[in-house]
Design an enzyme around this catalytic site. Sequence first.
Site, PDB file in Angstrom:
ATOM      1  N   HIS A 155       0.772  -1.245  -0.050  1.00 52.51           N
ATOM      2  CA  HIS A 155      -0.071   0.119   0.040  1.00 52.51           C
ATOM      3  C   HIS A 155       0.926   1.085   0.054  1.00 52.51           C
ATOM      4  CE1 HIS A 155       1.346  -0.432   4.189  1.00 52.51           C
ATOM      5  NE2 HIS A 155       0.729   0.975   4.384  1.00 52.51           N
TER       6      HIS A 155
ATOM      7  N   ASP B  34       0.463   5.020   1.794  1.00 56.43           N
ATOM      8  CA  ASP B  34      -0.610   5.321   2.843  1.00 56.43           C
ATOM      9  C   ASP B  34      -1.762   6.203   2.537  1.00 56.43           C
ATOM     10  OD1 ASP B  34       0.848   3.893   5.040  1.00 56.43           O
ATOM     11  OD2 ASP B  34       2.298   5.496   5.124  1.00 56.43           O
TER      12      ASP B  34
ATOM     13  N   HIS C  22       4.777   0.427   0.064  1.00 57.84           N
ATOM     14  CA  HIS C  22       5.414  -0.295   1.123  1.00 57.84           C
ATOM     15  C   HIS C  22       4.736  -1.291   1.893  1.00 57.84           C
ATOM     16  CE1 HIS C  22       3.390   2.893   3.374  1.00 57.84           C
ATOM     17  NE2 HIS C  22       3.406   2.032   4.479  1.00 57.84           N
TER      18      HIS C  22
ATOM     19  N   ARG D 137       5.020   6.366  13.983  1.00 56.82           N
ATOM     20  CA  ARG D 137       4.756   6.776  12.850  1.00 56.82           C
ATOM     21  C   ARG D 137       4.096   8.103  12.825  1.00 56.82           C
ATOM     22  NH1 ARG D 137       1.266   4.401   7.841  1.00 56.82           N
ATOM     23  NH2 ARG D 137      -0.322   5.374   8.840  1.00 56.82           N
TER      24      ARG D 137
HETATM   25  C1  SIN Z   1       3.313   1.437   7.677  1.00 55.86           C
HETATM   26  O1  SIN Z   1       2.706   0.609   6.934  1.00 55.86           O
HETATM   27  O2  SIN Z   1       3.298   2.424   8.104  1.00 55.86           O
HETATM   28  C2  SIN Z   1       4.171   0.213   8.718  1.00 55.86           C
HETATM   29  C3  SIN Z   1       5.319  -0.279   8.255  1.00 55.86           C
HETATM   30  C4  SIN Z   1       6.218  -1.034   9.094  1.00 55.86           C
HETATM   31  O3  SIN Z   1       5.573  -1.319  10.331  1.00 55.86           O
HETATM   32  O4  SIN Z   1       7.192  -1.629   8.899  1.00 55.86           O
END
Ligand code: SIN
Length: 280
Positions: free
Chosen positions: A98, A100, A256, A271
């Site tokens: 995805h 974000d 990612h 995050r």
């Molecule tokens: C996310 O998708 O922002 C999390 C990525 C992660 O925890 O590695």
Amino acid sequence: MNKLSVHPLTGSCGAEISGLDLANVSDAEFGIVHAALLDHGVIFIRDQDITLDQQVAFARRFGELEVHPIVDGMENAPEITKVWKPKGQSASFGTGWHSDNTFQEHPSMGSMLYGKTIPPFGGDTVFANQQVAYERLPDAMKEKLDGLFAIHSASEAYTVEGTKEKFDKKTAITYTWDESIMNEVRHPIVRTHPENGKKALFVNDMFTLRVDEMEPTESHELLQTLYQHCTKPEFCCRFRWTENAVALWDNRLVQHYAVDDYQDYERLMYRVTIEGDRPN
Ligand code: SIN
């Protein structure tokens, strides 16, 4: 501290930056970091002993921070998501390709993840450069995608099995129901980056529901073809986290995937996401 330098990780995606203290970034250093982000899609900076306020202050240099509409933020800092997986549970955040918050009219421009508790192995994050993926499409496919739009929504990702416990606040990461979960938004399948001018594929398996105004079977087949293409290993880098490492990515040019392979270990990250504009 050594001189700031940028070390590309692969031929298509990701660079590690050394010689940088995120608590004290000069304007000149910020210029280099920003350019590296645009060139490589995601940058990694290890060994940053910073406070969450310093994380927020650095991310704010790229733009305003978002408060996630569904995933609960920290009590005194709603713009920070505590991405925590206790020992013995499966990871359940970000596992799936995805970019974000593409379910928003203005999907997140960037995201910054700060790693605090890292499993001894596993828990990597994989990134795929969607500008390189677009460039490597056959010309006929580029022509087919020209002018096509896709519908994105949080409605499937936040209602799949396992999410109920999060809304019931029984898990490490919790959600709050928001009417916007059922909203549908329309984005171009190929977006042009407002800063580096390059075209990128902009569909993802987590939030893209269908191609707009296309018959369901054809839409499904087209999206599956694009998903298989856009995450090829040639477009990816894989980050092995270490304590106090930071990853900062540009959601306009990478997707990612958080790898769920560390069942027996805890992992804790913080995050923040940076507001974006309407894809064009
Ligand atoms: C996310 O998708 O922002 C999390 C990525 C992660 O925890 O590695």
